[in-house]
Design a protein around this motif. Structure first.
Motif, PDB file in Angstrom:
ATOM      1  N   UNK A 152      11.416   0.679  -6.656  1.00  0.00           N
ATOM      2  CA  UNK A 152      11.475  -0.710  -7.094  1.00  0.00           C
ATOM      3  C   UNK A 152      10.092  -1.191  -7.515  1.00  0.00           C
ATOM      4  N   UNK A 153       9.116  -0.987  -6.627  1.00  0.00           N
ATOM      5  CA  UNK A 153       7.778  -1.492  -6.922  1.00  0.00           C
ATOM      6  C   UNK A 153       7.087  -0.711  -8.019  1.00  0.00           C
ATOM      7  N   UNK A 154       7.346   0.584  -8.071  1.00  0.00           N
ATOM      8  CA  UNK A 154       6.731   1.393  -9.128  1.00  0.00           C
ATOM      9  C   UNK A 154       7.226   0.954 -10.497  1.00  0.00           C
ATOM     10  N   UNK A 155       8.526   0.766 -10.609  1.00  0.00           N
ATOM     11  CA  UNK A 155       9.079   0.341 -11.900  1.00  0.00           C
ATOM     12  C   UNK A 155       8.644  -1.077 -12.242  1.00  0.00           C
ATOM     13  N   UNK A 156       8.544  -1.912 -11.233  1.00  0.00           N
ATOM     14  CA  UNK A 156       8.058  -3.272 -11.478  1.00  0.00           C
ATOM     15  C   UNK A 156       6.626  -3.213 -12.008  1.00  0.00           C
ATOM     16  N   UNK A 157       5.812  -2.399 -11.368  1.00  0.00           N
ATOM     17  CA  UNK A 157       4.431  -2.256 -11.804  1.00  0.00           C
ATOM     18  C   UNK A 157       4.366  -1.746 -13.237  1.00  0.00           C
ATOM     19  N   UNK A 158       5.232  -0.796 -13.542  1.00  0.00           N
ATOM     20  CA  UNK A 158       5.262  -0.240 -14.898  1.00  0.00           C
ATOM     21  C   UNK A 158       5.619  -1.314 -15.920  1.00  0.00           C
ATOM     22  N   UNK A 159       6.574  -2.159 -15.551  1.00  0.00           N
ATOM     23  CA  UNK A 159       6.967  -3.245 -16.455  1.00  0.00           C
ATOM     24  C   UNK A 159       5.820  -4.215 -16.659  1.00  0.00           C
TER      25      UNK A 159
END
Lengths: 292, 248, 334
Positions: free
Chosen positions: C156-163
């Motif tokens: 969740x946080x990794x993809x959020x960071x990527x976004x």
């Protein structure tokens, strides 16, 4: 050894004929609209599915289904160009390409719903006959497919070289704005050329189906081969597409015979890479920075 | 505006063929720096093709084009701009969906990695752009979408934008085309002013009055080669020139 | 309105950061994680397809290639994917630059074709290089050592960071000289070249940046599935989603892909769950295909830009600035 060489050459040229039919449509569409028709192979598969269905449900020989498919696709193609695609030509070409991508996916999805994702192929009574040419056994089906492709390509060539329409199409391909200046109705020519292009694709469907197996997702594989052909041949050069089809057909055969059939598509991609690196205009295309 | 010494442009035996059509056959031309030169000739004589060869849009089949000591043949258009040569197009080309100011700021003579990622419109560039827009009378339109300008205004914008890259040599393809007499007078004035500041000009033009008034030297093209080059008076009475225009 | 523009994104970020604390059900977090992934990839795609005007249909090739690269690094060298993801992304960019060098030095469809062929080639290599990739049986990855209700959190946080990174990158590019050049290339590439812009370099750079996000996403996704296989990793629908989301949201805007993902991903999930299995693979294709035709016909500018234009008309400014390219307000306005 010579047996292998001869087989590779003969089979390759025969396959090349069918490739030429497949790619002629896309080459012409690109020439007139300056856009890659991403739905071309999916349209071809639609022809394949129609042919196999006509065969299985009504016993219609695939060769006889070709005129039906050509007529239907001419009409549908013209309507689609007039109704949807035409408005993007001369404007935002990126959107036109995306629209053809949409067509590809609608067709793939629809095919999957109607025919499921199982493999299909077209088998007729004569599918297993072979023809003996000086000791080389050639499946009759390959000769028939190549011959039919040749007939259609000759018809196309006659239209392009002997008719006024053909002259208008060639003029539009060479230089759209100049063609318009000399009185060619480029909008109408575009519509007709697109219709002919998709009709050629549809006609290639049954022929492909007689030689190979396919399922809805296959259109990406075929599309990849077709674009490699037209790049090698030189964009918007029909003669180039023909030449490239032969070369790649033969090369693919040699890889199939000499290495493994699974690597056969790679031949197309390697040729593409080499062309892009060393001769981007292809064999018969013109050197044009495309900037003017 | 750059007043650095420009360089002479020399075109030698350039040929360019397009699938059967020989647009340029054996074209040679000399443009002295600091002057206004004009290139005239019947339609199809190869004027725009020559422009395209000089500015890198076409690669000549043979011959050489030199700007001072530097060979131009085969270079990319953006490299030609970096050498100090800018151009306008026969059919006016501007970025229609961008604003007038944005159009002005696109051209660059030099660029390096740092400037690539800096802000799109920096202070001093904006000043220069506004100055040039003022020069051509478009200062009030800076925030307008370029496509909404009138035809004549678009031509002036194209000229002003070409000046942003501080060119020493400016190639104008039919700058007076489609303009009314008042605009043509304005344009004549701009070109004279810029020339006085050291900009060399090469114009392609059909408007003879405009050419005769403005040009220090005229070159006449016919069927892909330059058949005469010299001062306006000499050209006007040159029998080869009359033949070319009337013979077709 | 200005307030929303200035503080809206930050508020949104805070909400997204805090969400896992409030919403405990993994299913919701899972859906959000995918939405972030698609948002990031779509915004990345837009850098090439929207700003430069060169749509790519091969981004899925980078997604799949990175799944394999990250998976192999994990399996053979024990490198944790969360650690390697950014590097795998950079590797993807390098490959992208290479592809760009091959195809972007000219104008025309070479790029489109090369991206397509790239995706097909990498998939073919994945299928046939059995010894390396496990062929069609795929590659199994070790599971993360986390309790089941928590395991979704790193993704969740990794993809959020990527976004966040994607949107920030896109915003930065848009405001820079590089972005202006890309838009000029989209408007009239010949004119851009003739204005001194090294169009080949700009395009190659844009493409390299563009594929970074799909590459990182591919790497992370491999760990998410604990499995990489040639069919799943290169599913064309992944690439299609990127394109359609950018189209729906608005091309050439930093938030276009985000809006597109937020609107479309839940809908596609709904379709997958409510349709009988027989159709669940095909109907999304038809749906996306229809959108690819209808949106260019009826909403070619996408939602965000269409809304902006509608808002401008309502305000009826005397001199309407361009809303198509740059900052919503004319550059330099107070």
């Amino acid at each position: 050894m010579t047996q292998v060489l001869v087989q590779g050459l003969v089979f390759g040229l025969l396959a090349g004929g069918v490739y030429a039919l497949m790619s002629s449509g896309m080459s012409m569409i690109f020439g007139v609209m300056r856009m890659v028709n991403l739905g071309h192979a999916a349209i071809m598969l639609t022809g394949s599915y129609i042919a196999v269905t006509l065969l299985q449900q009504l016993g219609v020989d695939p060769l006889l289904s070709i005129p039906i498919i050509v007529a239907a696709f001419l009409v549908v193609g013209a309507l689609f160009e007039r109704g949807v695609l035409g408005r993007f030509i001369g404007g935002d070409l990126a959107l036109a390409v995306l629209v053809t991508l949409g067509v590809a996916n609608i067709l793939e999805g629809g095919q999957g719903v109607i025919w499921t994702s199982r493999f299909y192929t077209i088998r007729t009574g004569y599918s297993f006959n072979t023809f003996n040419l000086f000791g080389l056994y050639i499946p009759l089906i390959r000769i028939i497919a190549a011959a039919e492709a040749a007939v259609l390509l000759v018809a196309l060539w006659l239209i392009l070289s002997r008719t006024n329409l053909g002259r208008s199409i060639r003029a539009t391909i060479q230089n759209r704005s100049v063609a318009q200046l000399v009185g060619v109705n480029v909008a109408r020519v575009t519509m007709i050329a697109f219709a002919i292009g998709v009709a050629m694709a549809g006609a290639a469907g049954p022929l492909m189906g007689m030689l190979y197996t396919w399922y809805p997702d296959s259109h990406w594989l075929w599309g990849g081969k077709i674009v490699a052909i037209i790049i090698l041949g030189g964009l918007s050069s029909l003669r180039g597409a023909l030449l490239a089809s032969m070369i790649l057909g033969v090369a693919e055969q040699f890889v199939t015979l000499g290495i493994d059939v699974r690597w056969a598509p790679m031949v197309f991609y390697i040729f593409l890479l080499v062309v892009m690196l060393f001769r981007p205009q292809g064999l018969l295309g013109s050197v044009n920075r495309g900037l003017a | 505006m750059s007043t650095a010494a420009g360089r002479p442009l020399s075109v030698r035996n350039v040929a360019k063929t397009f699938g059967g059509v020989r647009a340029l056959t054996d074209c040679s031309l000399d443009i002295s720096c600091g002057k206004i030169s004009a290139l005239i000739g019947p339609n199809g004589s190869g004027k725009t093709t020559l422009f395209n060869c000089i500015t890198g849009f076409y690669v000549p089949d043979s011959g050489s084009i030199r700007y001072g000591e530097t060979a131009l043949g085969g270079r990319l258009p953006n490299q030609i701009v970096h050498l100090g040569i800018a151009r306008t197009f026969q059919v006016t080309r501007i970025f229609k969906r961008m604003t007038v100011l944005e159009n002005m700021v696109v051209p660059v003579r030099q660029s390096n990695w740092k400037s690539l990622f800096s802000a799109a419109i920096k202070g001093h560039e904006r000043e220069r752009a506004e100055g040039l827009l003022d020069f051509v009378g478009l200062a009030d339109y800076w925030s307008m979408q370029a496509g909404n300008l009138s035809f004549g205004q678009q031509k002036l914008l194209e000229l002003a934008a070409a000046l942003m890259s501080e060119p020493d040599l400016l190639l104008l393809d039919e700058p007076a085309g489609g303009l009314n007499p008042i605009m043509i007078d304005r344009l004549t004035g701009y070109i004279r002013d810029l020339n006085a500041q050291g900009v060399t000009f090469l114009l392609v033009e059909h408007n003879m009055g405009f050419v005769m008034r403005l040009a220090h030297s005229i070159a006449v093209m016919h069927r892909g080669e330059v058949i005469a080059q010299g001062e306006p008076e000499a050209i006007r009475s040159d029998p080869k020139v009359l033949d070319a225009y009337l013979g077709d | 309105m200005r307030l929303i523009r200035r503080w809206g994104p930050w508020l949104l970020l805070v909400i997204c950061l805090a969400l896992p604390v409030l919403v405990k059900q993994p299913a919701w977090l899972d859906m959000l994680q995918f939405t972030f992934m698609y948002a990031a990839m779509s915004v990345g795609w837009d850098i090439m397809g929207g700003y430069a005007g060169y749509p790519s249909i091969g981004h899925v090739g980078f997604f799949g290639m990175s799944s394999y690269v990250a998976g192999l690094l994990l399996v053979h060298f024990g490198v944790n994917i969360f650690a390697s993801a950014l590097l795998v992304g950079l590797f993807g960019s390098l490959v992208g630059a290479g592809l760009g060098f091959i195809s972007l030095r000219t104008r025309g469809p070479a790029f489109l074709i090369v991206t397509l062929v790239f995706a097909l080639t990498v998939q073919m290599l994945a299928e046939n290089l059995n010894a390396l990739t496990g062929g069609t049986s795929g590659l199994y990855l070790p599971l993360l050592d986390l309790p089941p209700d928590v395991v979704i959190l790193p993704f969740y946080y990794a993809m959020l960071a990527l976004t966040v990174l994607a949107v920030a990158t896109s915003t930065f590019i848009r405001a820079s000289r590089f972005g202006l050049g890309l838009l000029a290339i989209r408007e009239d590439e010949g004119k851009a070249e003739g204005s001194g812009i090294n169009t080949a370099l700009y395009k190659i750079l844009a493409f390299a940046v563009s594929v970074f996000f799909a590459s990182v996403a591919g790497a992370l996704h491999a760990q998410y599935l604990n499995y990489v296989d040639p069919d799943l990793a290169f599913e064309f629908i992944i690439g299609l989603n990127m394109v359609v989301m950018a189209l729906v949201g608005s091309r050439a805007t930093p938030w276009g892909g985000v809006l597109g993902a937020v609107i479309m991903f839940p809908i596609s999930q709904l379709l997958v769950y409510t349709l009988p299995d027989k159709f669940s693979g095909q109907v999304p294709l038809v749906e996306l295909g229809i959108l690819l035709i209808l949106i260019p016909m009826f909403l070619p500018d996408g939602i965000i830009k269409s809304l902006e234009r509608w808002a401008e008309r309502r305000r009826r400014r005397p001199r309407v600035p361009s809303t198509d390219t740059f900052a919503p307000a004319p550059v330099g306005a107070p």
